[in-house]
Design an enzyme around this catalytic site. Sequence first.
Site, mmCIF file in Angstrom:
data_model
loop_
_atom_site.group_PDB
_atom_site.id
_atom_site.type_symbol
_atom_site.label_atom_id
_atom_site.label_comp_id
_atom_site.label_asym_id
_atom_site.label_seq_id
_atom_site.Cartn_x
_atom_site.Cartn_y
_atom_site.Cartn_z
ATOM 1 N N ASP A 362 35.142 11.955 58.960
ATOM 2 C CA ASP A 362 35.418 13.304 58.499
ATOM 3 C C ASP A 362 36.927 13.527 58.432
ATOM 4 O O ASP A 362 37.662 13.177 59.368
ATOM 5 C CB ASP A 362 34.774 14.296 59.475
ATOM 6 C CG ASP A 362 35.024 15.740 59.099
ATOM 7 O OD1 ASP A 362 34.519 16.172 58.044
ATOM 8 O OD2 ASP A 362 35.728 16.438 59.863
ATOM 9 N N GLU A 398 36.249 10.251 54.254
ATOM 10 C CA GLU A 398 36.393 11.488 53.500
ATOM 11 C C GLU A 398 37.900 11.611 53.275
ATOM 12 O O GLU A 398 38.632 11.992 54.193
ATOM 13 C CB GLU A 398 35.860 12.690 54.275
ATOM 14 C CG GLU A 398 35.958 13.980 53.481
ATOM 15 C CD GLU A 398 35.555 15.217 54.287
ATOM 16 O OE1 GLU A 398 35.055 16.178 53.659
ATOM 17 O OE2 GLU A 398 35.761 15.237 55.514
#
Length: 721
Positions: A362, A398
């Site tokens: 993330d 990401e």
Amino acid sequence: MSSNNAGESDGTGPALPTVWPGNAYPLGATYDGAGTNFSLFSEIAEKVELCLIDEDGVESRIPLDEVDGYVWHAYLPNITPGQRYGFRVHGPFDPAAGHRCDPSKLLLDPYGKSFHGDFTFGQALYSYDVNAVDPDSTPPMVDSLGHTMTSVVINPFFDWAYDRSPRTPYHETVIYEAHVKGMTQTHPSIPPELRGTYAGLAHPVIIDHLNELNVTAVELMPVHQFLHDSRLLDLGLRNYWGYNTFGFFAPHHQYASTRQAGSAVAEFKTMVRSLHEAGIEVILDVVYNHTAEGNHLGPTINFRGIDNTAYYRLMDHDLRFYKDFTGTGNSLNARHPHTLQLIMDSLRYWVIEMHVDGFRFDLASTLARELHDVDRLSAFFDLVQQDPVVSQVKLIAEPWDVGEGGYQVGNFPGLWTEWNGKYRDTVRDYWRGEPATLGEFASRLTGSSDLYEATGRRPSASINFVTAHDGFTLNDLVSYNDKHNEANGENNRDGESYNRSWNCGVEGPTDDPDILALRARQMRNMWATLMVSQGTPMIAHGDEIGRTQYGNNNVYCQDSELSWMDWSLVDKNADLLAFARKATTLRKNHKVFRRRRFFEGEPIRSGDEVRDIAWLTPSGREMTHEDWGRGFDRCVAVFLNGEAITAPDARGERVVDDSFLLCFNAHDHDVEFVMPHDGYAQQWTGELDTNDPVGDIDLTVTATDTFSVPARSLLVLRKTL
């Protein structure tokens, strides 16, 4: 109670256990069958106490007198799995210098493998007077025991039987992004006591569903131990997504089917073993960019009270405050060696002990920030590159964060794959009819060589997706122009406002059959595009059955029917599910859609008449520069040469597949297509038609034949002669 005399009691509580020196490593609590070794890193600490909590919540404090390289440690014989514990760290409380030690707080083990209990928000969790004007004033020293969770010693032994990772090559991978609770909470065939749990995700009905979609990997939204923050709880909401973690070694305890301390570990392992047996890999969405402690006004749970300056990025001009590249209040200090060690130890633990197959990072750009800028040569990437365990699993970035210069799509190192946000945006724009998208669409369809080829990566480096947890579902993408996030309690201010969506004529629910038919076709268009694109496709859970969040594009706080999969849609939207299965099967059966190398745009062997790929106008001739430059053209035919696949198979043999013609029409009217000359093929047969509810088509055409491609549809033809 507290005592410095191991094995004795001061008369007010139980006798303290025997204490041996133990070892500095491994960090955390490690049970060896005879006792448990405890160790904690803190460079700033002046004194550390190990706190054992019994079944009645009574605390016994044991000073950790052994210190090696800032690691405080001890070994306690006869301390067994299930023992609850924490730490108290004595040291400076000087926010101006970045230090926030507070021994009134029972601190959770950063290396804790399991946690028990819950948080009760109030003064006890905070190291400042919550009613004071100055949050840097002397802390009120309210004990957090009884208001915080406790760490739990686990049993590391587990019968993995013959478990092996499927190790599916990237070019054969289909990823399914899933939420443990959302995927299983309402399924009628899962026993009620298993819904919303790891055991529920391993239930045969879920595995069968994934197999029928040809899914090879589940990417689980955060399962590291996380916290439901006080603001959401005050609003009657919860941290549903789980991107607020503090336990990087522990599976979230609320996803276990029993509430017994430590039970989540064995249940998670059992889930992994079951998925592996079905040929499905397990990828974890991990959040090493920040923690649940928030900014300077957040609670003191673990890292802040253990060694604030080691674990967090602090503002250069004022160490009271935290750098925030994540929008959550803090950023982990991935420049510090012990924080880097924490991250790498966590990754290795999940691979070695929990048998997971990869990670999706993330806001990965945050981990690459050295000083302020994102650096693809940062220490974190160096450590991953040389690690013999972590470097061998799937690593997905990401590739952005909220800081300046954080958008780094295409800039991660060679081992990494990336969520390709440009793919998502381009496919959405193309099918909603945006002008001047055809050239960009062609790049995304063929693996985004403009992003990945220069760094030596292959098409599989592009994780292609149209939807994910963050944003509209596929159904909502074709049903709403605007977000509708009022239920989140932020007056619809949260969530992305520019969604590249199109409601097909009416905002939200409608009974208009024409609009409903168009929406269904648009969903099929994007499904089919995803499956015929080079790269690694990722599906968002529930899109295959038309899941809706009624226009809410940010359900991070909605632990309810709004965010859970509605399994009744399997029957209601049976056609969409059948189409999704047909499209994924087409990809599975044909290697031309999952090439290992980029197209060259040239004949591959001497004497070949056609190239490995050709772009054709609806009239059947090859596209020219002028054709690509026409901004309002929304039609193209793509020839994929199955006899010109350059990469060999695993045994070094030449790969040969059928050739295909993909006819895209994003116009709002039907378009006549002319088949190319017989150098490409003499005969073509329809394989998939997004104009049909289940993708069926009965069509056979020959070279130079003319046929119609309906408005806003994709037709897939296979060379048969």
